[in-house]
Design a protein around this motif. Structure first.
Motif, PDB file in Angstrom:
ATOM      1  N   GLU A  24     -37.400  91.334 -15.333  1.00 42.42           N
ATOM      2  CA  GLU A  24     -38.189  92.516 -14.972  1.00 42.42           C
ATOM      3  C   GLU A  24     -37.962  93.668 -15.953  1.00 42.42           C
ATOM      4  O   GLU A  24     -36.827  94.103 -16.176  1.00 42.42           O
ATOM      5  CB  GLU A  24     -37.846  92.969 -13.552  1.00 42.42           C
ATOM      6  N   GLY A  25     -39.028  94.115 -16.568  1.00 44.68           N
ATOM      7  CA  GLY A  25     -38.964  95.261 -17.463  1.00 44.68           C
ATOM      8  C   GLY A  25     -38.443  94.969 -18.859  1.00 44.68           C
ATOM      9  O   GLY A  25     -38.338  95.883 -19.679  1.00 44.68           O
ATOM     10  N   THR A  26     -38.156  93.697 -19.173  1.00 47.53           N
ATOM     11  CA  THR A  26     -37.587  93.371 -20.484  1.00 47.53           C
ATOM     12  C   THR A  26     -38.641  93.054 -21.541  1.00 47.53           C
ATOM     13  O   THR A  26     -38.376  93.150 -22.735  1.00 47.53           O
ATOM     14  CB  THR A  26     -36.636  92.162 -20.392  1.00 47.53           C
ATOM     15  N   GLY A  27     -39.828  92.636 -21.097  1.00 47.61           N
ATOM     16  CA  GLY A  27     -40.849  92.211 -22.037  1.00 47.61           C
ATOM     17  C   GLY A  27     -40.654  90.797 -22.553  1.00 47.61           C
ATOM     18  O   GLY A  27     -41.447  90.299 -23.350  1.00 47.61           O
ATOM     19  N   ARG A  79     -37.979  77.289  -6.597  1.00 47.69           N
ATOM     20  CA  ARG A  79     -38.311  78.637  -6.110  1.00 47.69           C
ATOM     21  C   ARG A  79     -37.119  79.578  -6.282  1.00 47.69           C
ATOM     22  O   ARG A  79     -37.282  80.751  -6.640  1.00 47.69           O
ATOM     23  CB  ARG A  79     -38.737  78.572  -4.635  1.00 47.69           C
ATOM     24  N   LYS A  80     -35.933  79.065  -6.020  1.00 53.55           N
ATOM     25  CA  LYS A  80     -34.715  79.865  -6.172  1.00 53.55           C
ATOM     26  C   LYS A  80     -34.540  80.305  -7.634  1.00 53.55           C
ATOM     27  O   LYS A  80     -34.221  81.470  -7.920  1.00 53.55           O
ATOM     28  CB  LYS A  80     -33.510  79.046  -5.722  1.00 53.55           C
ATOM     29  N   TYR A 100     -26.345  83.381 -18.189  1.00 47.36           N
ATOM     30  CA  TYR A 100     -27.389  83.000 -19.135  1.00 47.36           C
ATOM     31  C   TYR A 100     -28.076  84.232 -19.713  1.00 47.36           C
ATOM     32  O   TYR A 100     -28.210  84.384 -20.930  1.00 47.36           O
ATOM     33  CB  TYR A 100     -28.406  82.093 -18.431  1.00 47.36           C
ATOM     34  N   PHE A 101     -28.522  85.126 -18.846  1.00 46.70           N
ATOM     35  CA  PHE A 101     -29.271  86.283 -19.328  1.00 46.70           C
ATOM     36  C   PHE A 101     -28.377  87.285 -20.043  1.00 46.70           C
ATOM     37  O   PHE A 101     -28.868  88.141 -20.781  1.00 46.70           O
ATOM     38  CB  PHE A 101     -30.026  86.952 -18.180  1.00 46.70           C
ATOM     39  N   GLY A 102     -27.077  87.179 -19.863  1.00 50.41           N
ATOM     40  CA  GLY A 102     -26.159  88.063 -20.571  1.00 50.41           C
ATOM     41  C   GLY A 102     -26.258  87.900 -22.074  1.00 50.41           C
ATOM     42  O   GLY A 102     -26.316  88.890 -22.821  1.00 50.41           O
ATOM     43  N   ILE A 118     -35.137  84.191 -12.268  1.00 47.38           N
ATOM     44  CA  ILE A 118     -35.726  84.518 -13.568  1.00 47.38           C
ATOM     45  C   ILE A 118     -36.526  85.816 -13.478  1.00 47.38           C
ATOM     46  O   ILE A 118     -36.394  86.705 -14.323  1.00 47.38           O
ATOM     47  CB  ILE A 118     -36.625  83.369 -14.062  1.00 47.38           C
ATOM     48  N   GLU A 119     -37.361  85.923 -12.457  1.00 40.01           N
ATOM     49  CA  GLU A 119     -38.200  87.118 -12.301  1.00 40.01           C
ATOM     50  C   GLU A 119     -37.348  88.378 -12.198  1.00 40.01           C
ATOM     51  O   GLU A 119     -37.651  89.404 -12.821  1.00 40.01           O
ATOM     52  CB  GLU A 119     -39.081  86.971 -11.059  1.00 40.01           C
TER      53      GLU A 119
END
Length: 340
Positions: free
Chosen positions: A327-330, A316-317, A212-214, A322-323
């Motif tokens: 991180e660091g992406t804004g 929670r998983k 997904y984040f790719g 996601i966190e």
């Protein structure tokens, strides 16, 4: 399965994901016929072997200066946005839109390759009349409004410097739920397990179109490019008028206040779900999906529906995942809306 850069192919190598050949995966995804899925490296994009064998056709497409390319992670407003973009680019021709289905007017480039369409057609499993080949897309009249779920590195290298690109991002929690129901609906990627198992496969990047984040961060990193407009699904839910104006301005296609009101009404979820030009009802009835009134292509379109599906442990998983990735992406996501 290699595709080296510099020879008219994307510079990636596709390898079978071993776990997708084993139980329980192969039993839960019967549509893949025990052949599993493949992963492109670098980048990690997960796809069917049929895409790996044909990716060069998309990579080598001739991009036109008046093209509009809609890019999303699946179930993130693809149909919604492409219908709006097509109408804006075609002077709000609602009659024309009603006569020709969206899969023809605004074809999905990678739809041909999520499985073997030709094989199913030969068996008479379903009718492929609304599947447009890359060769046919190359012959479409301008302006073309095309869509796909692919990261930039699998698309024509000159895309962003040549054409307008709209990327729509949806919060990952709702995207996961919607993609789960998509796998329950569409016979090309049938999934028979439960949501909790699906979440595990998704977070481990063993589901079609992951990671997904790719794709999301790929687009987010290019957000300052003048030919790229990034929209958020949640902003469209909150104020669709404002987003229509943004799309219109970006595409240099002015719309009147009257046209805006018609567009707003046209894409209301209740009307959209009944619109056979966009809801894929015809394709589902032809065998592409399961004819189930409780699970349709155009579903709720809600932000926050994930709360009705995830257990506290699963949530929670996902929060931790996601966190870690943001991180660091804004980049931040809205996962709930009070009024929608």
């Amino acid at each position: 399965m290699s595709s080296g850069g510099g020879d008219g192919k994307p510079g990636v190598t596709f390898s079978v994901i071993p776990e997708t050949l084993e139980s329980p995966y192969k039993d839960l995804f019967p549509a893949f016929e025990n052949k599993g899925l493949v992963r492109a490296e670098p980048g990690g994009f997960v796809c069917h072997q049929n895409f790996a064998e044909n990716c060069h056709k998309i990579y080598n497409m001739k991009v036109r200066t008046d093209d509009v390319w809609i890019r999303t992670f699946p179930r993130s407003g693809t149909t919604w946005t492409s219908e709006l973009a097509w109408l804006i680019m075609n002077d709000c021709d609602f009659e024309g839109a009603a006569k020709v289905g969206l899969p023809i007017r605004s074809p999905n480039l990678d739809a041909n390759y999520i499985n073997h369409w030709d094989k199913f057609a030969a068996e008479g499993s379903f009718n492929t009349m609304d599947i447009i080949t890359i060769d046919q897309i190359e012959k479409m009249p301008s302006p073309r409004v095309l869509k796909c779920h692919l990261p930039f590195y699998l698309l024509p290298p000159n895309l962003l410097d040549t054409a307008k690109v709209i990327y729509v991002a949806r919060n990952p929690k709702d995207a996961i739920v919607s993609l789960f129901y998509f796998h329950k609906l569409v016979n090309l990627c049938t999934y028979t397990g439960d949501l909790e198992q699906f979440v595990d496969f998704f977070l481990e990047n063993k589901v079609l179109w992951t990671p997904y984040f790719g794709t999301v961060l790929d687009a987010w990193g290019k957000r300052s490019h003048p030919n790229l407009l990034i929209l958020f699904y949640e902003d469209m839910k909150k104020d669709i008028r404002a987003q229509i104006k943004r799309i219109s301005t970006f595409l240099n296609k002015p719309v009147t206040e009257e046209q805006i009101e018609k567009l707003v009404d046209h894409v209301r979820v209740d009307k959209f779900a009944k619109n056979e030009s966009v809801n894929y009802a015809k394709e589902i009835k032809a065998g592409v999906g399961k004819d189930d009134p409780t699970n349709t292509f155009v579903r709720k379109g809600q932000t926050g529906d994930w709360k009705n599906h995830f257990s506290p442990e699963v949530n929670r998983k996902i929060d931790a995942w996601i966190e870690k990735n943001l991180e660091g992406t804004g980049l931040k996501f809205v996962t709930e809306l009070k009024d929608q």
